[in-house]
Structure formats: structure tokens, C-alpha cells
Design an enzyme around this catalytic site. Structure first.
Site, PDB file in Angstrom:
ATOM      1  N   GLY A 107      54.178  21.827  53.673  1.00 31.05           N
ATOM      2  CA  GLY A 107      53.077  22.114  52.679  1.00 31.05           C
ATOM      3  C   GLY A 107      53.841  23.204  51.710  1.00 31.05           C
ATOM      4  O   GLY A 107      53.436  23.235  50.483  1.00 31.05           O
ATOM      5  N   SER A 109      56.743  22.453  50.350  1.00 32.41           N
ATOM      6  CA  SER A 109      57.536  21.647  49.450  1.00 32.41           C
ATOM      7  C   SER A 109      56.697  20.548  48.671  1.00 32.41           C
ATOM      8  O   SER A 109      57.086  19.918  47.918  1.00 32.41           O
ATOM      9  CB  SER A 109      58.616  20.842  50.225  1.00 32.41           C
ATOM     10  OG  SER A 109      59.460  21.746  50.490  1.00 32.41           O
ATOM     11  N   ASP A 116      53.878  15.696  52.282  1.00 35.35           N
ATOM     12  CA  ASP A 116      53.900  16.414  53.601  1.00 35.35           C
ATOM     13  C   ASP A 116      53.659  15.073  54.433  1.00 35.35           C
ATOM     14  O   ASP A 116      53.598  13.911  54.151  1.00 35.35           O
ATOM     15  CB  ASP A 116      52.853  17.451  53.582  1.00 35.35           C
ATOM     16  CG  ASP A 116      51.670  17.117  53.615  1.00 35.35           C
ATOM     17  OD1 ASP A 116      51.220  15.697  53.616  1.00 35.35           O
ATOM     18  OD2 ASP A 116      50.610  17.739  53.771  1.00 35.35           O
ATOM     19  N   GLN A 189      60.509  24.119  59.251  1.00 30.53           N
ATOM     20  CA  GLN A 189      60.536  22.567  59.876  1.00 30.53           C
ATOM     21  C   GLN A 189      61.061  21.610  58.748  1.00 30.53           C
ATOM     22  O   GLN A 189      61.193  20.595  59.332  1.00 30.53           O
ATOM     23  CB  GLN A 189      59.343  22.343  60.310  1.00 30.53           C
ATOM     24  CG  GLN A 189      58.579  23.014  61.308  1.00 30.53           C
ATOM     25  CD  GLN A 189      57.105  22.892  61.549  1.00 30.53           C
ATOM     26  OE1 GLN A 189      56.729  22.214  62.395  1.00 30.53           O
ATOM     27  NE2 GLN A 189      56.618  23.667  60.528  1.00 30.53           N
ATOM     28  N   ILE A 191      63.410  19.613  56.186  1.00 37.70           N
ATOM     29  CA  ILE A 191      64.780  19.271  56.213  1.00 37.70           C
ATOM     30  C   ILE A 191      65.457  18.946  54.880  1.00 37.70           C
ATOM     31  O   ILE A 191      66.416  18.420  54.545  1.00 37.70           O
ATOM     32  CB  ILE A 191      64.759  17.786  57.026  1.00 37.70           C
ATOM     33  CG1 ILE A 191      64.007  16.830  56.299  1.00 37.70           C
ATOM     34  CG2 ILE A 191      64.390  18.035  58.636  1.00 37.70           C
ATOM     35  CD1 ILE A 191      63.970  15.527  57.117  1.00 37.70           C
ATOM     36  N   HIS A 209      64.342  21.659  62.378  1.00 40.18           N
ATOM     37  CA  HIS A 209      64.296  20.274  62.531  1.00 40.18           C
ATOM     38  C   HIS A 209      65.735  19.698  61.810  1.00 40.18           C
ATOM     39  O   HIS A 209      65.643  18.265  61.432  1.00 40.18           O
ATOM     40  CB  HIS A 209      62.972  19.469  62.089  1.00 40.18           C
ATOM     41  CG  HIS A 209      62.012  19.923  62.862  1.00 40.18           C
ATOM     42  ND1 HIS A 209      60.678  19.848  62.705  1.00 40.18           N
ATOM     43  CD2 HIS A 209      61.935  20.876  64.049  1.00 40.18           C
ATOM     44  CE1 HIS A 209      59.949  20.086  63.444  1.00 40.18           C
ATOM     45  NE2 HIS A 209      60.457  20.752  64.216  1.00 40.18           N
ATOM     46  N   CYS A 220      80.978   6.633  66.290  1.00 36.47           N
ATOM     47  CA  CYS A 220      82.239   7.420  66.436  1.00 36.47           C
ATOM     48  C   CYS A 220      82.113   8.679  66.008  1.00 36.47           C
ATOM     49  O   CYS A 220      83.208   9.430  65.980  1.00 36.47           O
ATOM     50  CB  CYS A 220      83.398   6.506  65.500  1.00 36.47           C
ATOM     51  SG  CYS A 220      82.885   6.679  63.679  1.00 36.47           S
ATOM     52  N   ASN A 309      47.519  28.115  54.001  1.00 40.25           N
ATOM     53  CA  ASN A 309      47.603  26.921  54.039  1.00 40.25           C
ATOM     54  C   ASN A 309      46.342  26.302  53.403  1.00 40.25           C
ATOM     55  O   ASN A 309      45.290  26.642  53.281  1.00 40.25           O
ATOM     56  CB  ASN A 309      47.599  26.346  55.797  1.00 40.25           C
ATOM     57  CG  ASN A 309      48.170  25.161  55.834  1.00 40.25           C
ATOM     58  OD1 ASN A 309      49.357  24.837  55.490  1.00 40.25           O
ATOM     59  ND2 ASN A 309      47.567  24.141  56.626  1.00 40.25           N
ATOM     60  N   GLU A 311      44.311  23.862  54.546  1.00 38.79           N
ATOM     61  CA  GLU A 311      43.496  23.789  55.778  1.00 38.79           C
ATOM     62  C   GLU A 311      43.609  24.629  56.766  1.00 38.79           C
ATOM     63  O   GLU A 311      44.882  25.093  57.134  1.00 38.79           O
ATOM     64  CB  GLU A 311      43.327  22.338  56.327  1.00 38.79           C
ATOM     65  CG  GLU A 311      44.758  22.062  56.745  1.00 38.79           C
ATOM     66  CD  GLU A 311      44.924  20.687  57.313  1.00 38.79           C
ATOM     67  OE1 GLU A 311      43.854  19.590  57.197  1.00 38.79           O
ATOM     68  OE2 GLU A 311      45.872  20.364  58.178  1.00 38.79           O
TER      69      GLU A 311
HETATM   70  P1  OAD Z   1      52.246  18.565  58.115  1.00 36.56           P
HETATM   71  O1  OAD Z   1      51.997  17.407  57.214  1.00 36.56           O
HETATM   72  O2  OAD Z   1      51.868  18.176  59.619  1.00 36.56           O
HETATM   73  O3  OAD Z   1      51.261  19.731  57.691  1.00 36.56           O
HETATM   74  C1  OAD Z   1      51.432  20.240  56.219  1.00 36.56           C
HETATM   75  C2  OAD Z   1      50.207  21.223  56.041  1.00 36.56           C
HETATM   76  O4  OAD Z   1      50.694  21.767  54.765  1.00 36.56           O
HETATM   77  C3  OAD Z   1      49.051  20.503  56.182  1.00 36.56           C
HETATM   78  O5  OAD Z   1      48.098  21.479  56.948  1.00 36.56           O
HETATM   79  C4  OAD Z   1      48.377  20.692  54.554  1.00 36.56           C
HETATM   80  O6  OAD Z   1      47.136  20.896  54.604  1.00 36.56           O
HETATM   81  C5  OAD Z   1      49.284  21.795  54.348  1.00 36.56           C
HETATM   82  N1  OAD Z   1      49.647  21.808  52.594  1.00 36.56           N
HETATM   83  C6  OAD Z   1      50.040  20.573  52.043  1.00 36.56           C
HETATM   84  N2  OAD Z   1      50.406  20.974  50.776  1.00 36.56           N
HETATM   85  C7  OAD Z   1      50.152  22.395  50.556  1.00 36.56           C
HETATM   86  C8  OAD Z   1      50.215  23.286  49.558  1.00 36.56           C
HETATM   87  N3  OAD Z   1      50.597  22.913  48.472  1.00 36.56           N
HETATM   88  N4  OAD Z   1      49.881  24.536  49.940  1.00 36.56           N
HETATM   89  C9  OAD Z   1      49.249  24.858  51.227  1.00 36.56           C
HETATM   90  N5  OAD Z   1      49.319  24.038  52.278  1.00 36.56           N
HETATM   91  C10 OAD Z   1      49.791  22.692  51.982  1.00 36.56           C
HETATM   92  O7  OAD Z   1      53.772  19.130  57.932  1.00 36.56           O
HETATM   93  P2  OAD Z   1      54.657  20.070  59.136  1.00 36.56           P
HETATM   94  O8  OAD Z   1      53.683  21.005  59.728  1.00 36.56           O
HETATM   95  O9  OAD Z   1      55.813  20.501  58.449  1.00 36.56           O
HETATM   96  O10 OAD Z   1      58.914  16.515  62.372  1.00 36.56           O
HETATM   97  O11 OAD Z   1      54.874  19.065  59.938  1.00 36.56           O
HETATM   98  C11 OAD Z   1      55.839  19.349  61.120  1.00 36.56           C
HETATM   99  C12 OAD Z   1      56.603  18.312  61.584  1.00 36.56           C
HETATM  100  O12 OAD Z   1      55.907  17.050  61.801  1.00 36.56           O
HETATM  101  C13 OAD Z   1      57.677  17.866  60.708  1.00 36.56           C
HETATM  102  O13 OAD Z   1      58.939  18.847  60.726  1.00 36.56           O
HETATM  103  C14 OAD Z   1      58.150  16.575  61.245  1.00 36.56           C
HETATM  104  C15 OAD Z   1      56.582  16.042  61.247  1.00 36.56           C
HETATM  105  O14 OAD Z   1      56.639  14.832  62.040  1.00 36.56           O
HETATM  106  C16 OAD Z   1      59.805  15.631  62.637  1.00 36.56           C
HETATM  107  O15 OAD Z   1      59.885  14.732  62.045  1.00 36.56           O
HETATM  108  C17 OAD Z   1      60.483  15.766  63.930  1.00 36.56           C
END
Ligand code: OAD
Length: 478
Positions: A107, A109, A116, A189, A191, A209, A220, A309, A311
Site C-alpha cells: 500500500g 507503493s 498492491d 514486505q 520487493i 520478502h 548453476c 491504511n 482499510e
Molecule cells: P496487500 O495487497 O495484501 O495489502 C495492501 C494494503 O494496503 C491493503 O490493506 C490496502 O487497503 C492498503 N492500501 C493500498 N493502497 C493504499 C494507500 N495508498 N494508502 C494506504 N493503504 C493502502 O499487500 P501486502 O500486505 O504488502 O508476498 O501483502 C503482503 C504480501 O502478500 C506480499 O509481500 C506478497 C503478497 O502475497 C509474497 O508474494 C510472498
């Protein structure tokens, strides 16, 4: 099955892997999801003792004792003058708060233009579901799936990550915390590498991550840069990059942590920062993936925790749920002395904090200057809204010369002021790539494991002894 694919680069960050990624898509509000733990338990050793001093276990014992009315100790001192967003801002600005741990997810980025994962409509999981007709798009990020079928993952990379990406105001706010000696550590988290591009020190950063800035051949161990990989993905032989060594031609994979794989050792090494911190700032994450989601419960009882966040998250009420699925926040509890949820965009939240602290103008100036440098060096002349758009969280910018995700760190050469010089150095560190390292020979031991890496440790109770678990999903939907 969880796998601990060794890292061939002989670097510190993937050796002795002790954590793995879990994705509890359905964190339960008050109960245990039977499917929650996909951690590989097949090689669980019965010899590893459970670490009873693990902060999460301590937290659970104390939670139970408190619930049963047998916790005979004074209530913790409230560190905030008011349990509110403003109270937290004043606390951060005060001398009481000098060791802030920041935890972030996708969120932070999204305003840069990178989707996301789980947001309805805009998250990449939903897009992948539709476009690739995949029931469980998370599969693309599972190592067990990727190694047999890397094409969907690389098709996704090709399709989704092709814009120009600049760090967001939120990234620069974290850098400001570092500049002001308030940042103890930043666990991300993500990348995408935008933290480094924003100038956050490598030393302060835990890329839990991994990062797409480095890649290596799965057969290799040959290492490749982001640019090399990008060229292959978009080249005639793409999208799956194959080892340049004709006698090998193995699949080249990014040095990211996929589900079922272990987190970098550096993650475990710095967990104690969370135990020690005097403020936890969590931004832009659904806190859906373990072990990352379990970090907040490690803080001391009275350490303020601010969650910014779009949500809220469902807060596990039962201690065992909290332990398994993260959470453990007191947002709605009567005796809450430290937890604040601020609903909104990360960039706006950071500006609001900065304004209360009197840092607002400085943050705006930093974002503007840094973006101007990046624009200039990328040859972007169309300035319309570049800064404004990002500061307003409206997404990516228009460009004349697009660069792709992760390429910033190699494509941008920064102006050599002392501060920027150090930023540039850090950025170039992570972009040492194909040309520098591509043909580096990798020494392997008898098991075929590249030297400098160790295989994953096992634990007696991976689910409870979370310090010694693996990055996997808490959701076994396949
Ligand atoms: P998520 O997509 O699960 O969550 C992103 C959160 O950010 C959500 O709750 C959105 O509501 C919120 N969000 C989006 N844009 C926002 C903004 N501009 N301001 C505030 N909030 C915002 O992403 P992560 O929690 O990062 O792992 O996901 C965790 C892991 O799940 C990732 O690292 C990846 C994924 O599967 C692997 O691939 C191993």
C-alpha cells in the site's frame, strides 16, 4: 511443500534461513483457521526446544494471565498525552521517541503506480484471476508452483510492472525519520526497491520478502542484474529468462522470497528491534502474511502503535488467533493506551503527521527535490503533476522515457551532493548487476548448495515458535 532454495550469490541475506512467508488470507477475527499454516512440517525436528522466552509466547502468557485476572502488576504507563493520531504525532516529535520501527507493505507503493495484492478491483490478485483465469493467483508466488511453471509469474511481471516508478511521499517520510535519527529499522514486505531509491540506508532496511533487483539461475547459480532480466522478459525469447550459459539454460529467478520459502536471515537477526522500539508505525499492509503479520505483538505493552491504511484489519481477539494470524491490536478496547488506526492513504497520513510535527514543509521540499532529480536523470521533461500527482496519491506519472520497476536504481544516476552521493552509492549497491556479477562462478558443497548458504533450520513447533518458521501462506487454497 516449503522449500529453502539456496541463494547462489553467497551473500549474507539468504543464508541460514529461519523464517518463511505465510499468507493467512482469511485471518479470523476470533478463531483458528485450520488451513492457516502451510509451513513445511515434514522436516520438523523433535530436538529443537521451544523457546519459551520468545516475545510472542511471553505476550500470550501475559494475555492469558490478564484475562484470568492473575496478572499482578501495575498497568503499563501510557506514553501518549492522548491516545489519538495527534497524540502519536506529538509523541514522535518528542524526545521520548527515538527508536521507531516502521513496517510496510504494498500500500505504500500504490501511489507510485504499482498495484498492491489484495485490494478489490485494483489489487494484482484480482487482475490475475480475471486475466489468467487462475483460481488462486497466489500460486504464481509459490515456489513449488514457480519452479515447475515460471511462465505465469514472468507474464505477470511483464504485464504489470512496466511503468516509471518513483518513491512516494510515504517513502520519503520514512527517510526523514532516519535523517532525524528516529528510525531504528524499516521492515518492508515490498520487493520494488523504492526504499533504497528514496535514500533509506541499507543498514536500516529489512527487505523481508527479498528484492527483484537481483536474480540468479536456479540450476548453476549464475547471478544476473535487474536490467539483464528485464531485457530477457521483454526480449524475443521472453518472458522467462534463461541462464546465458549455453550448457545450463536454467530458469533465472528473482531473489525474492516466495511462499514456502524462508525469509532472509537478516529478518530474524533484527526481530529484537521490535522488542526494543519505542514506537511502531505500520503502513499500507493487510497484515495477511506471516511471519510479518506477527511482528506487532512483539512490542512492549505500552509502546504506541500507529496503523495507517485504507482499510482496517480484523483484529484477532483470542490470543491464540492473534499469535497465528497477527493482530493483537487494542484499537477498540476500553483500556487501549497505545493503538491508533488512521484510515486513509499512506501519503496523506504521512503528510498529516509531518504537519502536526512541524516537518510538513521539509517533507514537501524533500519529495519535490528528489522527484526532480529522478525526473531529470530519467529524461522526463513533462513535469505536469509529477510531484503533485504523487503527493495527492493519484498514481503514476506521465513520462517520456519509461523505465520499469526496479530499474530506477540502475537507470538513475543522482546528482552528487554529499547526501545524494550516499543515496546513489546505496542505490548502485543493489543494482550491481549482470555486467558486474553475471558470470560469477558459484562454489557448491556436496549437496549442491552454494557456499555461504545454509539450509533451513527446523523447529519443534513451527506454528508456535514463530521465530523459527517459514514465509508461507496461512491459506491453503490451491
Ligand atoms: P496487500 O495487497 O495484501 O495489502 C495492501 C494494503 O494496503 C491493503 O490493506 C490496502 O487497503 C492498503 N492500501 C493500498 N493502497 C493504499 C494507500 N495508498 N494508502 C494506504 N493503504 C493502502 O499487500 P501486502 O500486505 O504488502 O508476498 O501483502 C503482503 C504480501 O502478500 C506480499 O509481500 C506478497 C503478497 O502475497 C509474497 O508474494 C510472498
Amino acid at each position: 511443500m516449503a522449500s529453502s532454495k539456496p541463494d547462489p550469490e553467497n551473500t549474507e541475506d539468504l543464508k541460514d534461513k529461519t523464517q518463511s512467508v505465510e499468507d493467512p488470507e482469511q485471518k479470523l477475527s476470533d478463531g483458528v483457521d485450520e488451513n492457516a499454516d502451510l509451513t513445511d512440517k515434514t522436516n520438523v525436528s523433535t530436538e529443537t526446544p521451544v523457546d519459551t522466552e520468545d516475545p510472542q509466547m511471553v505476550w500470550m502468557r501475559r494475555y492469558f494471565a490478564k484475562s484470568l485476572g492473575i496478572l499482578f502488576e501495575d498497568p503499563p504507563e501510557c506514553l501518549l498525552d492522548e491516545v489519538s493520531f495527534e497524540g502519536i504525532a506529538r509523541y514522535i516529535a518528542s524526545d521520548k521517541c527515538n527508536k521507531i520501527v516502521v513496517m510496510t507493505g504494498a500500500g505504500i507503493s500504490t501511489s507510485a503506480g504499482i498495484p498492491d495484492f489484495r485490494s478489490p478491483n485494483t489489487g494484482c490478485y484480482e487482475q490475475l484471476k480475471k486475466e489468467y483465469n487462475i483460481e488462486n493467483p497466489q500460486k504464481l508466488f509459490e515456489y513449488s508452483y514457480f519452479k515447475g511453471n515460471p511462465e505465469p509469474y514472468y507474464k505477470y511481471r511483464k504485464d504489470i510492472w512496466k511503468g516509471t516508478y518513483k518513491p512516494t511521499p510515504c517513502h520519503y517520510f520514512i527517510r526523514m525519520l532516519e535523517n532525524k535519527n528516529k528510525l531504528l529499522r524499516h521492515f518492508t514486505q515490498n520487493i520494488d526497491g523504492l526504499e533504497m531509491l528514496a535514500g533509506i540506508s541499507e543498514d536500516k532496511l529489512i527487505q523481508a520478502h527479498g528484492t527483484i533487483n537481483h536474480s540468479y539461475c536456479m540450476d548453476c547459480g549464475q547471478t544476473y542484474t535487474q536490467k539483464w532480466v528485464r531485457d530477457k522478459i521483454y526480449g524475443p525469447e521472453g518472458p522467462v529468462p534463461r541462464c546465458a550459459n549455453e550448457s545450463c539454460r536454467g530458469i533465472v529467478r528473482p531473489k525474492i522470497v516466495m511462499f514456502g520459502e524462508n525469509l532472509p536471515e537478516r529478518f530474524a537477526e533484527h526481530l529484537s528491534d521490535i522488542d526494543d522500539c519505542d514506537m511502531l508505525l505500520i503502513m499500507g499492509t493487510s497484515l495477511a502474511v506471516r511471519p510479518f503479520s506477527n511482528l506487532p505483538i512483539r512490542t512492549k505493552d505500552n509502546v504506541p502503535r500507529l496503523f495507517i491504511n485504507l482499510e482496517s484489519i480484523r483484529v484477532a481477539k483470542h490470543p491464540i488467533s492473534a499469535l497465528f494470524f497477527g493482530g493483537g491490536f487494542d484499537f477498540e478496547n476500553e483500556d487501549n493506551i497505545r493503538d491508533v488506526f488512521w484510515k486513509g492513504k499512506c501519503d496523506e497520513g504521512c503528510f498529516a503527521l509531518a504537519d502536526i510535527m512541524g516537518w510538513g514543509d521539509e517533507l514537501r521540499k524533500l519529495v519535490k527535490e528528489e522527484h526532480a532529480v529522478i525526473n531529470k536523470e530519467l529524461g522526463i521533461t513533462d513535469e505536469t503533476g509529477v510531484i503533485d500527482k504523487t503527493t495527492e496519491n493519484t498514481g503514476s506519472t506521465s513520462t517520456k522515457k519509461p523505465a520499469r520497476l526496479g530499474s530506477n536504481t540502475q537507470d538513475v544516476k543522482r546528482v552528487q551532493t554529499p547526501q545524494r552521493q550516499s543515496v546513489h552509492n546505496r542505490a548502485s549497491k543493489i543494482s550491481q548487476g549482470p555486467s558486474d556479477q553475471a558470470m560469477k562462478p558459484v562454489t557448491k558443497d556436496k549437496r549442491g548448495v552454494p557456499s555461504g548458504t545454509t539450509q533451513r533450520k527446523t523447529s519443534t513447533t513451527p506454528a508456535l515458535n514463530l521465530n523459527k518458521s517459514v514465509c508461507n501462506t496461512g491459506n491453503s487454497k490451491k
